[in-house]
Design an enzyme around this catalytic site. Structure first.
Site, PDB file in Angstrom:
ATOM      1  N   MET A 154       0.943  -1.097   0.077  1.00 23.65           N
ATOM      2  CA  MET A 154       0.073  -0.062   0.041  1.00 23.65           C
ATOM      3  C   MET A 154       0.791   1.366  -0.183  1.00 23.65           C
ATOM      4  O   MET A 154       0.433   2.528   0.456  1.00 23.65           O
ATOM      5  CB  MET A 154      -0.961   0.085   1.152  1.00 23.65           C
ATOM      6  CG  MET A 154      -2.126  -1.018   1.207  1.00 23.65           C
ATOM      7  SD  MET A 154      -3.525  -0.830   1.781  1.00 23.65           S
ATOM      8  CE  MET A 154      -2.993  -0.556   3.806  1.00 23.65           C
ATOM      9  N   LEU A 184       6.752   3.098   1.255  1.00 24.58           N
ATOM     10  CA  LEU A 184       7.718   1.791   1.414  1.00 24.58           C
ATOM     11  C   LEU A 184       8.621   2.112   2.369  1.00 24.58           C
ATOM     12  O   LEU A 184       9.169   3.316   2.582  1.00 24.58           O
ATOM     13  CB  LEU A 184       8.233   1.759   0.058  1.00 24.58           C
ATOM     14  CG  LEU A 184       7.200   1.085  -1.049  1.00 24.58           C
ATOM     15  CD1 LEU A 184       8.213   0.928  -2.487  1.00 24.58           C
ATOM     16  CD2 LEU A 184       6.253   0.016  -0.761  1.00 24.58           C
ATOM     17  N   HIS A 185       9.277   1.008   2.938  1.00 24.70           N
ATOM     18  CA  HIS A 185      10.221   1.170   3.973  1.00 24.70           C
ATOM     19  C   HIS A 185      11.362  -0.130   3.796  1.00 24.70           C
ATOM     20  O   HIS A 185      10.995  -0.936   2.704  1.00 24.70           O
ATOM     21  CB  HIS A 185       9.722   1.127   5.600  1.00 24.70           C
ATOM     22  CG  HIS A 185       8.838   0.140   5.826  1.00 24.70           C
ATOM     23  ND1 HIS A 185       9.168  -1.190   5.927  1.00 24.70           N
ATOM     24  CD2 HIS A 185       7.523   0.138   6.042  1.00 24.70           C
ATOM     25  CE1 HIS A 185       7.952  -1.968   6.231  1.00 24.70           C
ATOM     26  NE2 HIS A 185       7.081  -1.109   6.284  1.00 24.70           N
ATOM     27  N   GLN A 186      12.332  -0.279   4.495  1.00 26.10           N
ATOM     28  CA  GLN A 186      13.268  -1.429   4.342  1.00 26.10           C
ATOM     29  C   GLN A 186      12.621  -2.854   4.454  1.00 26.10           C
ATOM     30  O   GLN A 186      12.843  -3.710   3.820  1.00 26.10           O
ATOM     31  CB  GLN A 186      14.274  -1.373   5.284  1.00 26.10           C
ATOM     32  CG  GLN A 186      15.415  -0.201   5.215  1.00 26.10           C
ATOM     33  CD  GLN A 186      16.006  -0.405   3.739  1.00 26.10           C
ATOM     34  OE1 GLN A 186      16.463  -1.347   3.469  1.00 26.10           O
ATOM     35  NE2 GLN A 186      16.119   0.742   3.067  1.00 26.10           N
ATOM     36  N   HIS A 206       9.566  -3.489   3.104  1.00 25.64           N
ATOM     37  CA  HIS A 206       9.007  -3.769   1.696  1.00 25.64           C
ATOM     38  C   HIS A 206      10.129  -4.234   0.761  1.00 25.64           C
ATOM     39  O   HIS A 206      10.050  -5.249   0.067  1.00 25.64           O
ATOM     40  CB  HIS A 206       8.469  -2.674   1.306  1.00 25.64           C
ATOM     41  CG  HIS A 206       7.169  -2.322   2.080  1.00 25.64           C
ATOM     42  ND1 HIS A 206       7.011  -1.114   2.739  1.00 25.64           N
ATOM     43  CD2 HIS A 206       5.780  -2.834   2.115  1.00 25.64           C
ATOM     44  CE1 HIS A 206       5.806  -0.997   3.021  1.00 25.64           C
ATOM     45  NE2 HIS A 206       5.091  -2.081   2.759  1.00 25.64           N
ATOM     46  N   GLN A 244     -10.490  -2.472   2.546  1.00 25.30           N
ATOM     47  CA  GLN A 244      -9.770  -3.108   3.694  1.00 25.30           C
ATOM     48  C   GLN A 244      -9.920  -2.257   4.887  1.00 25.30           C
ATOM     49  O   GLN A 244      -9.443  -2.781   6.181  1.00 25.30           O
ATOM     50  CB  GLN A 244      -8.571  -3.790   3.434  1.00 25.30           C
ATOM     51  CG  GLN A 244      -7.268  -2.876   3.263  1.00 25.30           C
ATOM     52  CD  GLN A 244      -6.176  -3.669   2.787  1.00 25.30           C
ATOM     53  OE1 GLN A 244      -6.011  -4.312   1.579  1.00 25.30           O
ATOM     54  NE2 GLN A 244      -5.157  -3.783   3.785  1.00 25.30           N
ATOM     55  N   GLN A 290      -2.838 -12.383   7.865  1.00 22.06           N
ATOM     56  CA  GLN A 290      -3.171 -11.975   6.554  1.00 22.06           C
ATOM     57  C   GLN A 290      -2.648 -12.904   5.813  1.00 22.06           C
ATOM     58  O   GLN A 290      -3.198 -13.670   4.690  1.00 22.06           O
ATOM     59  CB  GLN A 290      -2.839 -10.517   6.384  1.00 22.06           C
ATOM     60  CG  GLN A 290      -2.904 -10.082   4.821  1.00 22.06           C
ATOM     61  CD  GLN A 290      -2.281  -8.674   4.479  1.00 22.06           C
ATOM     62  OE1 GLN A 290      -2.935  -7.862   4.930  1.00 22.06           O
ATOM     63  NE2 GLN A 290      -1.098  -8.481   4.236  1.00 22.06           N
ATOM     64  N   SER A 300       6.658  -0.513   9.828  1.00 26.03           N
ATOM     65  CA  SER A 300       5.462  -0.431   9.342  1.00 26.03           C
ATOM     66  C   SER A 300       5.424   0.974   8.750  1.00 26.03           C
ATOM     67  O   SER A 300       5.858   1.961   9.133  1.00 26.03           O
ATOM     68  CB  SER A 300       4.486  -0.458  10.527  1.00 26.03           C
ATOM     69  OG  SER A 300       3.058  -0.158  10.171  1.00 26.03           O
TER      70      SER A 300
END
Length: 282
Positions: free
Chosen positions: A30, A33-35, A37, A61, A155, A187
Site C-alpha cells: 500500500m 515503502l520502507h526497508q 518492503h 480493507q 493476513q 510499518s
C-alpha cells in the site's frame, strides 16, 4: 524500471514476459515503502526473473474512514526507492477506478474461520477487503510467486487459504518480520508516531520476547495475564489484545500440546496509531 497505472498496460507487459518463459514474482504493497518492503522485493528477485510491486491504498480493507484518509501516500518517494533495484522491476500504481471499475466494494469470502480470530474481531470486514484486492491483483498480474511479510501473519494465512480455495496458481511465500534496530516491527504507520510514542513502541517487541521465554515454563493463560499487567502499567501504550494461538488454525490455545506450534499476537495503540506484531513461541 517501468511504471504502469492501468491494468491493460501491465497485463500486456506480463504476457510478453511470460512468452519468453521468464518467472514473475509479486510484492503487493500500500506504498509508504520502507526497508521491510524492500527486503520482500529483494527476496522476490532472489527467486524470479521479473518482479512486480503494486502500490495501492485499498479502500475496501479499512474499517475506519479516518485511518484510510490519514494513511501515508508517497508514490514519488516509493518509486525512487524501487529505482535502486535492477531494470526488470515493474511498478503497478493503479487508481481505484482501474482496480474496481467504479464499484469499490468488497466481495464476501469464507476463510474457514481464520477471518474471525484476532484482527477479524476488531476490524469488521477487513479480511473481505484484503481477499478482494489480493484476488484482483493476482488475476491482473498472474504471478508465479507472491511475497508477504509475517508481521501480518493472520493476513498471510488468509491469503494462503484464498489461493487454496479459489485454485489460484501462485505460490505464497511468507518472509520474516523486518525490524528497526530497536526491535519495533517496520510499518508504514511508524512514520506517523509522535516522538514520545516512537521511543515507547519498542516495548511491544521486548514484551513479546519475554513472553516467549515465559511460555517455555508457564501456561498460556499465565503469560497472557502477565502481558496484560505489563501494559496496564504502561503510561503511553494501550493494549488492544494479546493472544497465544495455534499458528495454523489461529485458535487461542487452551492447553499446550507438544505436537503443535504456537505464536503470540499483539495489537497496541500508541496514541491513535495501531501497531501489530507477533512472535513464534516454539
Amino acid at each position: 524500471m517501468k511504471i504502469f497505472t492501468e491494468k491493460t498496460q501491465i497485463q500486456k507487459a506480463i504476457q510478453q514476459i511470460k512468452a519468453k518463459d521468464l518467472s514473475v514474482g509479486f510484492v503487493p504493497t500500500m506504498g509508504a515503502l520502507h526497508q521491510g518492503h524492500l527486503s520482500l522485493v529483494q527476496e522476490a528477485f532472489n527467486n524470479n526473473d521479473v518482479v512486480v510491486v503494486s502500490i495501492f491504498v485499498n479502500p475496501t480493507q479499512f474499517d475506519n474512514e479516518d485511518d484510510l484518509e490519514k494513511y501515508p501516500r508517497t508514490l514519488e518517494a516509493d518509486t525512487k526507492l524501487l529505482a535502486a533495484f535492477r531494470e526488470n522491476l515493474i511498478v503497478y500504481a493503479p487508481s481505484i477506478q482501474d482496480i474496481y471499475d467504479g464499484d469499490a466494494k468488497a466481495e464476501h469470502f469464507s476463510f474457514d474461520g481464520l477471518e474471525f480470530e484476532m484482527e477479524g474481531k476488531f476490524r469488521t470486514g477487513h479480511f473481505n477487503g484484503v481477499g478482494t484486492i489480493v484476488k484482483r491483483l493476482f488475476e491482473i498480474i498472474t504471478p508465479d510467486n507472491a511475497y508477504f511479510g509475517k508481521k501480518d501473519y493472520q493476513q498471510l494465512m488468509i491469503i494462503k487459504k484464498l489461493v487454496e480455495k479459489h485454485h489460484i496458481p501462485v505460490t505464497i511465500i511468507g518472509c520474516d518480520i523486518y525490524r528497526e534496530p530497536d526491535g519495533l516491527a517496520m510499518s508504514s504507520r511508524n512514520t506517523r508516531l509522535k516522538e514520545d510514542y516512537k521511543k515507547a513502541a519498542p516495548f511491544i517487541y521486548k514484551t513479546l520476547k519475554t513472553a516467549k521465554k515465559k511460555f517455555g515454563t508457564k501456561s498460556a493463560n499465565t503469560v497472557k495475564e502477565w502481558v496484560e499487567k505489563e501494559f496496564a502499567n504502561h503510561k503511553l501504550l494501550n493494549l488492544e489484545y494479546f493472544i497465544i494461538a495455534d499458528d495454523q488454525t489461529l485458535k487461542p490455545v487452551k492447553r499446550k500440546s507438544k505436537k503443535k506450534t504456537y505464536r503470540a499476537f499483539i495489537a497496541v495503540f500508541a496514541d491513535d496509531i495501531r501497531l501489530i506484531d507477533n512472535i513464534a513461541l516454539n
